[in-house]
Design a protein around this motif. Sequence first.
Motif, PDB file in Angstrom:
ATOM      1  N   UNK A 101      36.506  10.680 -45.177  1.00  0.00           N
ATOM      2  CA  UNK A 101      35.584   9.649 -45.687  1.00  0.00           C
ATOM      3  C   UNK A 101      34.407  10.287 -46.432  1.00  0.00           C
ATOM      4  N   UNK A 102      33.906  11.360 -45.852  1.00  0.00           N
ATOM      5  CA  UNK A 102      32.777  12.060 -46.490  1.00  0.00           C
ATOM      6  C   UNK A 102      33.194  12.627 -47.836  1.00  0.00           C
ATOM      7  N   UNK A 103      34.388  13.198 -47.856  1.00  0.00           N
ATOM      8  CA  UNK A 103      34.876  13.777 -49.104  1.00  0.00           C
ATOM      9  C   UNK A 103      35.074  12.707 -50.167  1.00  0.00           C
ATOM     10  N   UNK A 104      35.634  11.588 -49.706  1.00  0.00           N
ATOM     11  CA  UNK A 104      35.883  10.522 -50.687  1.00  0.00           C
ATOM     12  C   UNK A 104      34.581   9.992 -51.295  1.00  0.00           C
ATOM     13  N   UNK A 105      33.565   9.993 -50.508  1.00  0.00           N
ATOM     14  CA  UNK A 105      32.270   9.500 -51.015  1.00  0.00           C
ATOM     15  C   UNK A 105      31.404  10.620 -51.588  1.00  0.00           C
ATOM     16  N   UNK A 106      31.918  11.840 -51.463  1.00  0.00           N
ATOM     17  CA  UNK A 106      31.169  13.028 -51.949  1.00  0.00           C
ATOM     18  C   UNK A 106      29.765  13.087 -51.355  1.00  0.00           C
ATOM     19  N   UNK A 107      29.709  12.803 -50.082  1.00  0.00           N
ATOM     20  CA  UNK A 107      28.393  12.802 -49.433  1.00  0.00           C
ATOM     21  C   UNK A 107      27.967  14.198 -49.008  1.00  0.00           C
ATOM     22  N   UNK A 108      28.935  15.038 -48.712  1.00  0.00           N
ATOM     23  CA  UNK A 108      28.573  16.374 -48.214  1.00  0.00           C
ATOM     24  C   UNK A 108      28.406  17.341 -49.378  1.00  0.00           C
ATOM     25  N   UNK A 109      27.611  18.362 -49.150  1.00  0.00           N
ATOM     26  CA  UNK A 109      27.370  19.368 -50.178  1.00  0.00           C
ATOM     27  C   UNK A 109      28.474  20.389 -50.156  1.00  0.00           C
ATOM     28  N   UNK A 110      28.885  20.834 -51.326  1.00  0.00           N
ATOM     29  CA  UNK A 110      29.949  21.824 -51.391  1.00  0.00           C
ATOM     30  C   UNK A 110      29.391  23.232 -51.247  1.00  0.00           C
ATOM     31  N   UNK A 111      28.125  23.347 -51.315  1.00  0.00           N
ATOM     32  CA  UNK A 111      27.507  24.677 -51.271  1.00  0.00           C
ATOM     33  C   UNK A 111      27.401  25.227 -49.870  1.00  0.00           C
ATOM     34  N   UNK A 112      27.583  24.427 -48.872  1.00  0.00           N
ATOM     35  CA  UNK A 112      27.488  24.911 -47.498  1.00  0.00           C
ATOM     36  C   UNK A 112      28.560  24.308 -46.644  1.00  0.00           C
ATOM     37  N   UNK A 113      28.865  24.948 -45.536  1.00  0.00           N
ATOM     38  CA  UNK A 113      29.880  24.405 -44.643  1.00  0.00           C
ATOM     39  C   UNK A 113      29.352  23.189 -43.894  1.00  0.00           C
ATOM     40  N   UNK A 114      30.273  22.458 -43.295  1.00  0.00           N
ATOM     41  CA  UNK A 114      29.882  21.321 -42.458  1.00  0.00           C
ATOM     42  C   UNK A 114      29.650  21.833 -41.049  1.00  0.00           C
ATOM     43  N   UNK A 115      28.399  21.679 -40.586  1.00  0.00           N
ATOM     44  CA  UNK A 115      28.092  22.117 -39.223  1.00  0.00           C
ATOM     45  C   UNK A 115      28.326  20.938 -38.298  1.00  0.00           C
ATOM     46  N   UNK A 116      29.245  21.117 -37.371  1.00  0.00           N
ATOM     47  CA  UNK A 116      29.604  20.021 -36.467  1.00  0.00           C
ATOM     48  C   UNK A 116      29.032  20.332 -35.088  1.00  0.00           C
ATOM     49  N   UNK A 117      28.123  19.481 -34.618  1.00  0.00           N
ATOM     50  CA  UNK A 117      27.537  19.644 -33.288  1.00  0.00           C
ATOM     51  C   UNK A 117      28.217  18.655 -32.360  1.00  0.00           C
TER      52      UNK A 117
END
Lengths: 413, 202
Positions: A101-117
């Motif tokens: 979902x995040x990818x489809x909406x391009x909400x996350x930055x491509x310059x850094x990894x996704x930190x999952x807590x």
Amino acid sequence: MLLAALTRPEVVTPWVTELIMQRVPIVGIHSLPVLSRELLKQLGAKGQNVLLISVQQASGLRQTFFRDGHLKISRLAAMPRPGTVPYASYVTSELDKLRRYLNSLALSSREGPLEVYLLSHGDMLAELEQECRDTDTEHYKLVDIAQLARKLKIAADASTPYSDMLFAQLLLDAPPREQYAQAFETRYYRLHQTRLGLLGAGIVVLLLSTAYSTLEFVEALGLKQQALDAAQKANFYTERFELARRGLPPTPVAPEDIKQAGDVVAALQARRSDPLRWLTAVGVQLTQAPNIRLDDVQWTVSVDPNWIPGATTPPESAPLTRDPRYTQYEIGVLHGIVTPFEGDYRAAIARVDALAAALRAGKHAVDVDVIEYPLDLKPSSSVSGVARETVAGQSAKFALKLVLGVPNGLHKS
Amino acid sequence: MGYTRADWSILRGALGMFVICVLLSTIMLGGTHYFAEGMASEFRSHHGRFRDASRKYLAVDEEERTIAEHYPAFVELYRRGVIGDEHRLAWVEALRAAAVELQLPALNFEIEPQRVYAPDFPLNTGAFDVRVSRMALGLGLLHEGDLERLLARLGARAEGLYSVRDCAMRRATGGSQPGSKLSAECVLEWYTLELRGSRIRL
């Protein structure tokens, strides 16, 4: 955050209605995603893409995504009862859905990894450790709820995979300004605050007045003590004074008044006046003027050089100013005639002027004024007479005012 | 949104408590202030008394000197009628005696009631009132020297302190006193000192 809203208010409204009916103070209605922002600070999550995953006992699995610390989206998924499905697999599957979902909406930055807590505890946390492997695009941070609870200073036992306690504590510590309650829903809270304010103000007023009164009372007691001391000393000195006075002769007035009486009498004596000095000054000059005969003399003494003898009210005009050398003036008006006259007005006027000049030259003469001449020559006056009248029927009357200054108010000086 | 009866029920207790606290505070502050004022007043009173007593005690020596130096003069002034009661009888007797001695053709007098004197010059009278009795004299004189001699005799013999305020002298006419060459009208002011609100008795 641009917009946040309750998507299903019908879940909250019955609760709120019941609370209002019971007059329970409602501070606000907060959502967990907004509150999660505070949790990031506690976790030290400062990455560009942060995903916080927690499990709540009532609502289920909550996934909240932050981009650069700002809340972007939050998703809630149902969570099967523990033990019915493999916990870690279920969580990662839900994570995959959100990532897509995040990818489809391009909400996350491509310059850094996704930190999952991931917040969990015990066996579930161990399961997640087995399941979650870091990749270039995903970094997992597994957080023990019990440890985080201690960090948040929660005293109760937090050995649970559910995060409800953490959020409740965060809400208590620092409730976010953004909340959903309307004014009528928080009225009992405001009333509660008002009530507390009134009680607090009352107590503060009472405490302050008590403190002030105590200080004033203590000060008053000090004054009372000083008053008693002063009274004691006053009695002591009064007794001593009476003893000392017994040795003195009795006097009808206080000793300090004896001298005062003498001073007052001396001042009155110094200002004693009589007309002899003034009469002498006139008499000396009259011996030099045998053609002048006095008929009438009026004399008075005043501090005002303009005073008119025989007057009872102050003069209307004051042509003479007070001389600082004199504090008192002897003022006299003499009426007389020039004799023999023989009808010679010019000679009569000259004799009056000569007398005035002689008086003016006298010591302490302040003013000499010819009030009336044998013939009034002032342009403003009207003059009448009989030009061929016999000499015997004519007289040369005049009036003259002499003001003598009394030096320093002392007649005898 | 107005307050309902239920809302007031929440606030009532706190409001009542607040009012009670304010009332208690007011009473407490008022009471202590009243008490403190009373104590301050008492202190001022006693302290003033102490200051006065100590000053008097320390001034006893000075008083002794004052009495030694000034009291005889004070007594003399009292006997001369300058301090205390005025001696009107002595004035009249002195006038009559002078008129006989000087053989004045006429002498009449009128003394006004005594009143408090307000001098037209600065005079610190302290604890005393200066009182004045105005005496109007009507004189028949043989010559102007009679007036001088009359005033001199009056000053020497009469018991009191006087000052001439006004005087008028004119040549006698047919309507004047028989035998008089001059007639004179003078106003004399006789001064006496008396303790304000009291009387001096020796």
